[in-house]
Scaffold this motif. Sequence first.
Motif, mmCIF file in Angstrom:
data_model
loop_
_atom_site.group_PDB
_atom_site.id
_atom_site.type_symbol
_atom_site.label_atom_id
_atom_site.label_comp_id
_atom_site.label_asym_id
_atom_site.label_seq_id
_atom_site.Cartn_x
_atom_site.Cartn_y
_atom_site.Cartn_z
ATOM 1 N N ALA A 43 0.664 -1.405 0.047
ATOM 2 C CA ALA A 43 0.209 -0.109 -0.027
ATOM 3 C C ALA A 43 0.850 1.253 -0.047
ATOM 4 N N ARG A 44 1.812 1.360 0.641
ATOM 5 C CA ARG A 44 2.827 2.597 0.818
ATOM 6 C C ARG A 44 3.711 2.447 -0.391
ATOM 7 N N GLU A 45 4.173 1.517 -0.996
ATOM 8 C CA GLU A 45 5.110 1.602 -2.372
ATOM 9 C C GLU A 45 4.078 1.727 -3.777
ATOM 10 N N ARG A 46 2.842 1.599 -3.410
ATOM 11 C CA ARG A 46 1.865 1.602 -4.567
ATOM 12 C C ARG A 46 0.745 2.613 -4.192
ATOM 13 N N ALA A 47 0.983 3.706 -3.412
ATOM 14 C CA ALA A 47 -0.089 4.405 -2.962
ATOM 15 C C ALA A 47 -1.019 4.693 -3.570
ATOM 16 N N ASP A 48 -0.743 5.265 -4.846
ATOM 17 C CA ASP A 48 -1.672 5.890 -5.887
ATOM 18 C C ASP A 48 -2.549 4.693 -6.631
ATOM 19 N N LEU A 49 -2.223 3.440 -6.592
ATOM 20 C CA LEU A 49 -2.735 2.139 -7.198
ATOM 21 C C LEU A 49 -3.215 1.535 -6.169
ATOM 22 N N THR A 50 -3.400 1.658 -5.010
ATOM 23 C CA THR A 50 -4.143 0.747 -3.768
ATOM 24 C C THR A 50 -5.586 1.264 -3.747
ATOM 25 N N LEU A 51 -6.386 0.037 -3.398
ATOM 26 C CA LEU A 51 -7.789 0.359 -2.727
ATOM 27 C C LEU A 51 -7.909 -0.464 -1.550
ATOM 28 N N PHE A 52 -8.518 -0.181 -0.733
ATOM 29 C CA PHE A 52 -8.994 -0.880 0.384
ATOM 30 C C PHE A 52 -10.386 -1.287 0.519
ATOM 31 N N ALA A 53 -10.825 -2.494 0.562
ATOM 32 C CA ALA A 53 -12.205 -2.996 0.640
ATOM 33 C C ALA A 53 -12.455 -3.391 2.111
ATOM 34 N N ARG A 54 -13.782 -2.835 2.667
ATOM 35 C CA ARG A 54 -14.290 -3.013 3.753
ATOM 36 C C ARG A 54 -15.325 -3.984 3.782
ATOM 37 N N PHE A 55 -15.393 -4.803 4.681
ATOM 38 C CA PHE A 55 -16.677 -5.570 4.851
ATOM 39 C C PHE A 55 -17.594 -5.047 5.900
ATOM 40 N N LEU A 56 -18.798 -4.709 5.219
ATOM 41 C CA LEU A 56 -19.867 -3.925 6.140
ATOM 42 C C LEU A 56 -20.900 -5.037 6.659
ATOM 43 N N VAL A 57 -21.445 -4.800 7.606
ATOM 44 C CA VAL A 57 -22.467 -5.627 8.223
ATOM 45 C C VAL A 57 -23.877 -4.932 8.251
ATOM 46 N N PRO A 58 -24.776 -5.869 8.204
ATOM 47 C CA PRO A 58 -26.165 -5.201 8.572
ATOM 48 C C PRO A 58 -26.520 -4.663 9.738
ATOM 49 N N PRO A 59 -27.527 -3.635 9.763
ATOM 50 C CA PRO A 59 -27.818 -3.076 11.072
ATOM 51 C C PRO A 59 -28.305 -4.367 12.214
ATOM 52 N N SER A 60 -28.901 -5.094 11.710
ATOM 53 C CA SER A 60 -28.999 -6.523 12.891
ATOM 54 C C SER A 60 -29.325 -7.671 11.762
ATOM 55 N N ALA A 61 -29.285 -8.759 12.414
ATOM 56 C CA ALA A 61 -29.231 -10.039 11.729
ATOM 57 C C ALA A 61 -30.760 -10.000 11.056
ATOM 58 N N ALA A 62 -31.622 -9.623 11.664
ATOM 59 C CA ALA A 62 -33.113 -9.596 11.034
ATOM 60 C C ALA A 62 -33.231 -8.655 9.609
ATOM 61 N N GLU A 63 -32.295 -7.729 9.648
ATOM 62 C CA GLU A 63 -32.328 -6.844 8.523
ATOM 63 C C GLU A 63 -31.454 -7.388 7.445
ATOM 64 N N ALA A 64 -30.804 -8.453 7.667
ATOM 65 C CA ALA A 64 -29.844 -8.996 6.502
ATOM 66 C C ALA A 64 -30.786 -9.577 5.529
ATOM 67 N N PRO A 65 -30.250 -9.490 4.202
ATOM 68 C CA PRO A 65 -31.116 -9.855 2.889
ATOM 69 C C PRO A 65 -30.950 -11.266 2.920
ATOM 70 N N GLY A 66 -32.148 -12.150 2.454
ATOM 71 C CA GLY A 66 -31.916 -13.442 1.881
ATOM 72 C C GLY A 66 -31.496 -14.516 3.098
ATOM 73 N N ARG A 67 -30.464 -15.184 2.487
ATOM 74 C CA ARG A 67 -29.650 -16.123 3.242
ATOM 75 C C ARG A 67 -28.585 -15.532 4.171
ATOM 76 N N TRP A 68 -28.378 -14.064 3.784
ATOM 77 C CA TRP A 68 -27.518 -13.615 4.745
ATOM 78 C C TRP A 68 -28.039 -13.431 6.126
ATOM 79 N N ARG A 69 -29.316 -13.611 6.258
ATOM 80 C CA ARG A 69 -29.975 -13.524 7.606
ATOM 81 C C ARG A 69 -29.480 -14.678 8.539
ATOM 82 N N ARG A 70 -29.858 -15.653 7.771
ATOM 83 C CA ARG A 70 -29.394 -17.057 8.478
ATOM 84 C C ARG A 70 -27.735 -16.908 8.831
ATOM 85 N N HIS A 71 -26.965 -16.197 8.146
ATOM 86 C CA HIS A 71 -25.569 -16.147 8.391
ATOM 87 C C HIS A 71 -25.333 -15.311 9.680
ATOM 88 N N TYR A 72 -26.135 -14.144 9.499
ATOM 89 C CA TYR A 72 -25.868 -13.270 10.650
ATOM 90 C C TYR A 72 -26.631 -14.039 12.019
#
Length: 197
Positions: A43-72
């Motif tokens: 990330a430092r040596e290729r700073a302008d060519l680096t992206l960071f992906a972040r995993f976001l979670v749903p507000p609650s398990a009940a609000e997760a879509p489809g089978r993601w609800r079961r996951h949460y």
Amino acid sequence: MALEPLGQRALHVAIDMQRLFAEPTDWYVPALAGIVANVERLARERADLTLFARFLVPPSAAEAPGRWRRHYQRWPSVAGDRLDPALIDLVAPLATLARPDRVIDKHGYSVFGAEGFAGMLAHRGVDALVFSGVETDVCVLASVLDAVDLGLRVVVVSDAVTSADLDVHAIVLGRLLPRLDAQVEIATTEAVLAAWA
């Protein structure tokens, strides 16, 4: 064998290098600490060519879509109503490198599920993706396979990816990805940076 050169149309994508996986949560990846230095170096040596992906979670398990609800429902402690929001942040060494325009938020395993990600790659003329991060057998693998499907060159940085299950991590690097060797390259941080002069 040395990698073919990587140019200015390549991007480094660091997958899910977040406190959520670095600290003792139900999704803790103990080996994450061992790859931080290599991800940071890329990330430092290729700073302008680096992206960071972040995993976001749903507000609650009940609000997760489809089978993601079961996951949460299985992992209720990581849903938004129980999770400290600060755990979504990148780990400390990377947080200082990640400008807001370099952070891609996603709600599923693959970074390609993030709104506009594939279009951004096409707009920028990106022809290669270099992947680091966690987990080798989940979010990294899902992103790799989506990149392969789009015909992009894919490089997985072997000493900058890891998983909570190190046996499966080793199978992905040692058995699964080598089956796709016409489309996926595996190389160390040192080899990637040498190819990306």
